[in-house]
Design a protein around this motif. Sequence first.
Motif, short mmCIF file in Angstrom:
data_model
loop_
_atom_site.label_atom_id
_atom_site.label_comp_id
_atom_site.label_asym_id
_atom_site.label_seq_id
_atom_site.Cartn_x
_atom_site.Cartn_y
_atom_site.Cartn_z
N LYS A 169 1.02 -1.18 -0.16
CA LYS A 169 -0.17 -0.11 -0.03
C LYS A 169 1.06 1.27 -0.06
O LYS A 169 0.50 2.34 -0.75
CB LYS A 169 -0.76 0.00 1.23
N LYS A 170 2.06 1.14 0.83
CA LYS A 170 2.66 2.31 0.91
C LYS A 170 3.49 2.82 -0.45
O LYS A 170 3.43 3.90 -0.89
CB LYS A 170 3.90 2.22 2.02
N VAL A 171 3.97 1.59 -1.10
CA VAL A 171 4.80 1.65 -2.35
C VAL A 171 3.84 2.36 -3.41
O VAL A 171 3.94 3.14 -4.06
CB VAL A 171 5.15 0.47 -2.84
N CYS A 172 2.35 1.79 -3.39
CA CYS A 172 1.35 2.25 -4.39
C CYS A 172 1.16 3.60 -4.14
O CYS A 172 1.01 4.53 -5.19
CB CYS A 172 0.07 1.46 -4.21
N ILE A 173 1.02 4.06 -2.89
CA ILE A 173 0.68 5.51 -2.72
C ILE A 173 1.92 6.55 -3.07
O ILE A 173 1.70 7.45 -3.72
CB ILE A 173 0.30 5.64 -0.90
N PHE A 174 3.05 5.91 -2.86
CA PHE A 174 4.21 6.63 -3.28
C PHE A 174 4.20 6.61 -4.79
O PHE A 174 4.49 7.91 -5.19
CB PHE A 174 5.53 5.67 -2.72
N ILE A 175 4.14 5.88 -5.61
CA ILE A 175 4.11 5.89 -6.97
C ILE A 175 3.04 6.81 -7.38
O ILE A 175 3.20 7.74 -8.41
CB ILE A 175 4.00 4.40 -7.61
N VAL A 176 1.96 6.76 -6.97
CA VAL A 176 0.76 7.67 -7.38
C VAL A 176 0.84 8.84 -7.08
O VAL A 176 0.69 10.03 -7.85
CB VAL A 176 -0.76 7.10 -6.77
N MET A 177 1.57 9.23 -6.06
CA MET A 177 1.81 10.73 -5.31
C MET A 177 2.96 11.24 -6.48
O MET A 177 2.76 12.36 -6.72
CB MET A 177 2.47 10.70 -4.03
N ILE A 178 3.89 10.30 -6.68
CA ILE A 178 4.97 10.83 -7.65
C ILE A 178 4.15 11.42 -8.92
O ILE A 178 4.72 12.36 -9.79
CB ILE A 178 6.04 9.87 -8.03
N CYS A 179 3.16 10.75 -9.54
CA CYS A 179 2.66 10.85 -10.76
C CYS A 179 1.60 11.88 -10.61
O CYS A 179 1.58 13.01 -11.61
CB CYS A 179 1.51 9.82 -10.97
N VAL A 180 1.15 12.49 -9.36
CA VAL A 180 0.31 13.49 -9.16
C VAL A 180 1.33 14.70 -9.15
O VAL A 180 0.99 15.73 -9.70
CB VAL A 180 -0.52 13.43 -7.87
N VAL A 181 2.54 14.75 -8.50
CA VAL A 181 3.43 15.56 -8.63
C VAL A 181 3.86 16.08 -10.08
O VAL A 181 3.96 17.02 -10.78
CB VAL A 181 4.75 15.37 -7.86
N GLN A 182 4.11 15.10 -10.78
CA GLN A 182 4.50 14.95 -12.37
C GLN A 182 3.26 15.73 -13.18
O GLN A 182 3.49 16.63 -13.81
CB GLN A 182 4.80 13.57 -13.10
N LEU A 183 2.24 15.29 -12.61
CA LEU A 183 0.89 16.22 -13.50
C LEU A 183 1.08 17.53 -13.06
O LEU A 183 0.64 18.29 -14.22
CB LEU A 183 -0.41 15.31 -12.98
N LEU A 184 1.09 17.86 -11.77
CA LEU A 184 0.99 19.38 -11.57
C LEU A 184 2.23 20.39 -12.16
O LEU A 184 1.90 21.30 -12.62
CB LEU A 184 0.89 19.49 -9.99
N LEU A 185 3.37 19.35 -12.21
CA LEU A 185 4.45 20.07 -12.55
C LEU A 185 4.48 20.13 -14.21
O LEU A 185 4.96 21.32 -14.90
CB LEU A 185 5.71 19.76 -12.01
#
Length: 212
Positions: free
Chosen positions: A155-171
Amino acid sequence: MNQIVGGGGLIKQFAKTLTSFFMHEMIIESEDYEVYLYGTEQLLINLSILLVVITTSAITGWWKETFFFFFGIIPIRVVAGGYHASTPFRCNILTIVVYIVNLLLINALVSRMTVLVLIMMFGFIVLSVFRIGPVDNKNREIKNREYESVWKRSKKVCIFIVMICVVQLLLLGPQSSILMSTLMGAVVATISLIIGSIVRGGERNEENRFCT
């Protein structure tokens, strides 16, 4: 299929030749032959994958897509598990095919990405990993006493990868090849998780899920 089997046999034969040479030169002990044979075969298979990946990236120039694709797939795959082919050679052939197909998809679809589609992909990854993961197999069996720890890490790894994707989306915006590559890697790992669960025959017995 015969070509695949033949390719695997060629690698196995080369591994036998190398291992026999090491044994005859007394670099390794005869009783360790099988262990070193297996290790040599795995090393040759992994080197062949690396060669294909480097060659493909050099020809296409898709270095960053390659890096972020594997950045998206490897953490979920390593922690949460997923489907494995019947032999290491077939598993690595499948890896190469999936890698090349996804590079083509990434470059074909990136200009069509929208925020809505990306959010749906985020949801698919999170719901699937949280509901199904982790998935073990004959190559990696998770003991009951280990399951809760692996379950939490998944679960932690999943959230980490999705959060990285969210940051990439925003930037970088929704039509970024870096975002698309990371996300497609995570999607592939998630699909592998689903297939692995189906092949395994569904979820573990809930009563035994966190048994010690």
